[in-house]
Write an enzyme that holds these catalytic residues in place. Structure first.
Site, PDB file in Angstrom:
ATOM      1  N   SER A 283      56.040  45.331  39.186  1.00 37.30           N
ATOM      2  CA  SER A 283      57.707  45.196  39.174  1.00 37.30           C
ATOM      3  C   SER A 283      58.053  44.013  40.027  1.00 37.30           C
ATOM      4  O   SER A 283      57.222  43.677  41.130  1.00 37.30           O
ATOM      5  CB  SER A 283      58.250  46.620  39.622  1.00 37.30           C
ATOM      6  OG  SER A 283      58.089  46.423  41.045  1.00 37.30           O
ATOM      7  N   ASP A 284      59.095  43.440  39.470  1.00 37.33           N
ATOM      8  CA  ASP A 284      59.843  42.571  40.464  1.00 37.33           C
ATOM      9  C   ASP A 284      60.404  43.198  41.570  1.00 37.33           C
ATOM     10  O   ASP A 284      60.227  44.615  41.690  1.00 37.33           O
ATOM     11  CB  ASP A 284      61.163  41.738  39.859  1.00 37.33           C
ATOM     12  CG  ASP A 284      61.360  40.508  40.583  1.00 37.33           C
ATOM     13  OD1 ASP A 284      60.896  40.123  41.670  1.00 37.33           O
ATOM     14  OD2 ASP A 284      62.083  39.798  39.876  1.00 37.33           O
ATOM     15  N   TRP A 285      60.634  42.566  42.814  1.00 36.00           N
ATOM     16  CA  TRP A 285      60.841  43.434  44.218  1.00 36.00           C
ATOM     17  C   TRP A 285      62.156  44.192  43.986  1.00 36.00           C
ATOM     18  O   TRP A 285      63.145  43.782  43.883  1.00 36.00           O
ATOM     19  CB  TRP A 285      60.979  42.418  45.322  1.00 36.00           C
ATOM     20  CG  TRP A 285      59.584  42.303  45.768  1.00 36.00           C
ATOM     21  CD1 TRP A 285      59.175  42.183  47.382  1.00 36.00           C
ATOM     22  CD2 TRP A 285      58.078  41.871  45.252  1.00 36.00           C
ATOM     23  NE1 TRP A 285      57.760  41.925  47.467  1.00 36.00           N
ATOM     24  CE2 TRP A 285      57.148  41.690  46.272  1.00 36.00           C
ATOM     25  CE3 TRP A 285      57.779  41.820  43.792  1.00 36.00           C
ATOM     26  CZ2 TRP A 285      55.965  41.582  45.927  1.00 36.00           C
ATOM     27  CZ3 TRP A 285      56.378  41.561  43.871  1.00 36.00           C
ATOM     28  CH2 TRP A 285      55.491  41.373  44.490  1.00 36.00           C
ATOM     29  N   GLY A 286      61.881  45.536  43.956  1.00 37.45           N
ATOM     30  CA  GLY A 286      63.287  46.426  43.784  1.00 37.45           C
ATOM     31  C   GLY A 286      63.803  46.566  42.420  1.00 37.45           C
ATOM     32  O   GLY A 286      64.759  46.952  42.071  1.00 37.45           O
TER      33      GLY A 286
END
Length: 783
Positions: A283-286
């Site tokens: 995932s991208d961060w968050g």
């Protein structure tokens, strides 16, 4: 390959074609959008196809020895005192070392003793595959020395649909072919050093505005139809998978109203089934907004932290039957297989050894930059520059006695120390006036007034070992040549010594992750240029630009004799510019995007989609233009840009001749590919079906490199699409042969009914030349 696809066949061809607007009241619940992204379950299990076989065998054996909790620990980040962007913990009893994932695609960030390499947009401007590979090798050496297992790049999304997008500069080009080719070489280069690539952002991540949910407003939905997503946005990811990228990062936004990291169609369907992807999705961060749903939809690793949606909850989901343990096994196997495939199980530096959490505290000094990278750093900066105007050979400079230098981007930024404002986010060049707070909102300037741009802003920025600004480079040359200099970096209407041989004005166009640009030109810089030009009959304009920059307010001024787009050259910016201004280097860059005359030429694609109307809580960005962005759109609409895609001048001239087009005699030209899926899709998509060749002659006085470009007119498609390029260096009077191979994929169109690539019967236009609109050689290919 389609056995796992649970298609809703009715309306499949119109997948993502837009949202109905029958309801008049504001939509307050996302149930309104359910079903717009087709479900694809279960998540395919990696098979270890191709050169993954050995690493998969090792990974499966190691995972078989793990407890459920240990397998789950591989799927999410932990919080530790490190500047690694994310960390997967070690499993010491099994000798698994853990993983450090760190920013980004343009070089290692948030550390010291590293380099500021030319940014992605500059690699695109180089049109140089060999240089892209060498840059990647150099960057990867620094990542590896710092104990970084996964470099979070390259960027192939955003592709450049929205002209003012804040992150275009991180990627390579507004064309899927050029973007994919340079991404492929970047991946091969980085991974040759034993560092994993994380190709991002998957998929349709074309604006920063509302990229994340905030308050009551959901993240924007990129509503993309099936044909467009295949022919445009998936294309460079397909090249990345074919090149062997170890992982792919899912993006923040929604795709057809399903969050990217929970979108089973894109992750399970497009990436893991159709493209045969064997690595893992992070995932991208968050960017994770659900727990069980993301696991079932194909997400393999969450960052920066497994909590609160995975970690113990993922273990519970297995124990209560919500997630089959086979899905966890596949996640763990994909992650460990990538670690084995890159040889990170042996001889790799300790995890994050050169990534201290606080540079102001005592820490181990790890010098990552290497003298061997100096030549590539400088050449990358040189080929970042594109010469767009050069009246009466104003350039190169001819033994000037006095140069007057103006503009805020000519000097270096005022300070660069750890923890100083913007130090690790590419914002060193921003002045206080460039970020104006208005309550909870920030008004962003279009420029960075505190000094020259070497990169854009955000997680894609990098860390210079030093900075050579234009003023630095020109001062050194003045010393060597006994030239005199005047300079003024602050005035918008400076006085000009009338004995100046040349006046150089250096401005910039800033862009950053987190927001989209507020415009494509600024009146302050345009006024500075015209004010100088009104006093100096040899005014040379240079922009450090993190995207397209319009020039029509000054470009026709009779005293503006030259224009250079330097893009984001990295730490050797000034040295590179000076070598071009004086003719030590011959400019060879070409635009990786088009420059129109007016903002209105972009139509609705100038700016990001905003929440409005009934969608004020669920912003909808309908990609209704299909594949027609940048030069494809301008060609279709008969809009003449100021400077077309692929355009760039040289200090010499070139002539094209000898076009030859030949079909491969024994090539299979059946309508659809039929061989098994390998990494990158059906194996026969990559079969060569035709070859094109031509000659390029240097007809001018000096040696130079020319980018020969091949465009193809595919039936029922855009007028022309880039399908090949080569960049030979040619001595005066010499001729070079250029050859291009056309694969089945290059000539195919996506058939939404057959759900396959269709090679049509008919005549294909063949065009070769120096830009998308300067194509002196024309021919045809019959299939």
């Amino acid at each position: 390959m389609f056995s796992t696809f649970l298609y809703v066949l009715t309306g499949l061809a119109a997948w993502g074609n837009g949202i109905g607007t029958a309801a008049q009241s504001v939509i307050t619940e996302d149930e309104e959008f359910y079903g717009q992204s087709p479900p694809v379950y279960p998540s395919p299990t990696g098979t270890g196809v191709g050169d993954w076989a050995e690493s998969y065998a090792k990974a499966q054996a190691l995972v078989a020895e793990m407890t459920l909790e240990e397998k789950v620990s591989l799927t999410g980040g932990i919080n530790v005192d490190s500047s690694c962007s994310g960390i997967i913990p070690a499993i010491e009893r099994l000798n698994f070392t853990g993983l450090c994932l760190s920013d980004a695609g343009n070089g290692v960030r948030t550390t010291n003793f590293a380099s500021s390499w030319a940014s992605g947009i500059s690699v695109g401007a180089s049109w140089n595959r060999d240089l892209a590979y060498k840059r990647a090798v150099g960057m990867a050496g620094e990542f590896r020395a710092k104990g970084v297992h996964v470099a979070l790049g390259p960027v192939v999304g955003p592709l450049g649909r929205v002209a003012s997008s804040g992150r275009i500069w991180e990627g390579f080009a507004s064309d899927p072919y050029l973007c994919g080719a340079l991404a492929s070489d970047t991946i091969k280069g980085i991974q040759s050093v034993g560092v994993q690539t994380s190709t991002k952002h998957f998929i349709g991540n074309e604006q920063e505005t509302n990229r994340n949910p905030g308050g009551r407003v959901s993240a924007v939905s990129s509503n993309i139809d099936d044909k467009t997503i295949h022919e445009l946005y998936l294309w460079p990811f397909q090249d990345a998978v074919k090149a062997g990228t170890a992982n792919v990062m899912c993006s923040y936004e929604r795709i057809n109203n399903s969050y990217a990291c929970a979108n089973s169609k894109t992750q399970n369907g497009l990436l893991k089934t159709e493209l045969g992807f064997q690595g893992f999705i992070v995932s991208d961060w968050g960017a994770q907004h659900a727990g069980v749903a993301t696991a079932l939809a194909g997400l393999d690793m969450v960052m920066p932290s497994a909590s609160p949606l995975w970690a113990d909850r993922l273990t519970q989901a297995v124990n209560n039957g919500s997630v089959p343990e086979s899905r966890i096994d596949d996640m763990a196997t994909r992650i460990v297989a990538a670690w084995y495939k890159l040889g990170q199980d042996q001889g790799f530096p300790a995890l994050g050894v050169g990534m201290p959490g606080d540079l102001a505290s005592p820490h181990q000094r790890v010098i990552a930059k290497s003298p061997s990278g100096k030549g590539v750093l400088l050449q990358g900066a040189v080929e970042s520059h594109v010469l767009l105007k050069n009246v009466d050979n104003a350039l190169p400079l001819k033994s000037p006695k006095l140069i007057s230098l103006f503009g805020y981007s000519a000097k270096s930024f005022d300070g660069f120390t750890p923890e100083a404002g913007g130090w690790n986010g590419g914002q060193q060049s921003l002045a206080p006036a460039d970020l104006i707070r208005n309550g909870n909102n920030v008004i962003h300037s279009q420029i960075a007034r505190n000094g020259t741009l070497i990169s854009g802003g955000g997680s894609g920025a990098n860390m210079p070992a030093y900075v050579s600004s234009p003023a630095d480079g020109l001062s050194q040359r003045a010393y060597e040549d006994d030239t005199s200099l005047w300079w003024d970096f602050h005035s918008s209407n400076p006085d000009v010594d009338q004995s100046s041989d040349a006046c150089i004005v250096v401005g910039n166009a800033f862009a950053s992750e987190g927001w989209d640009r507020t415009g494509l030109h600024d009146d302050y810089t345009d006024a500075l240029i015209t004010n100088v030009a009104s006093q100096c009959n040899n005014t040379i304009v240079v922009f450090h630009n993190a995207g397209v920059r319009l020039v029509d307010q000054f470009i026709d001024h009779p005293n503006v004799t030259a224009l250079i787009f330097a893009h984001l050259p990295g730490q050797d910016s000034g040295r590179a510019l000076t070598s071009i201004l004086y003719g030590d280097a011959n400019p060879s860059g070409k635009l990786p995007y088009s420059v129109p005359r007016n903002e209105s030429d972009y139509g609705p694609l100038q700016n990001a989609t905003q929440p409005d109307g009934i969608y004020e809580l669920f912003p909808q960005s309908d990609f209704s233009e299909g594949v027609y962005i940048d030069y494809r759109a301008f060609d279709a609409q008969n809009v003449t840009p100021r400077y077309e895609f692929g355009f760039g001048l040289s200090y010499t001239t070139f002539a094209f001749a000898g076009l030859e087009v030949a079909a491969v005699a024994d090539a299979d030209t059946a309508p659809y590919p039929s061989k098994p899926v390998v990494e990158g899709g059906h194996e026969d998509l990559w079969d060569v079906v035709a070859r094109v060749s031509a000659t390029v002659t240097n007809t001018g006085p000096v040696a130079g490199a020319e980018v020969a470009q091949l465009y193809v007119g595919i039936p029922d498609g855009p007028v022309r699409q880039l399908r090949g390029f080569a960049k030979p260096v040619i001595e005066p009077g010499e001729t070079a042969a250029v050859e291009f191979e056309l694969t089945r994929r290059d000539l195919s169109t996506w058939d939404v009914v057959a759900q396959n690539w269709l090679l049509q019967e008919g005549e294909y236009g063949i065009f070769v030349g120096s830009s998308s609109r300067d194509l002196p050689l024309t021919g045809s290919l019959t299939v």
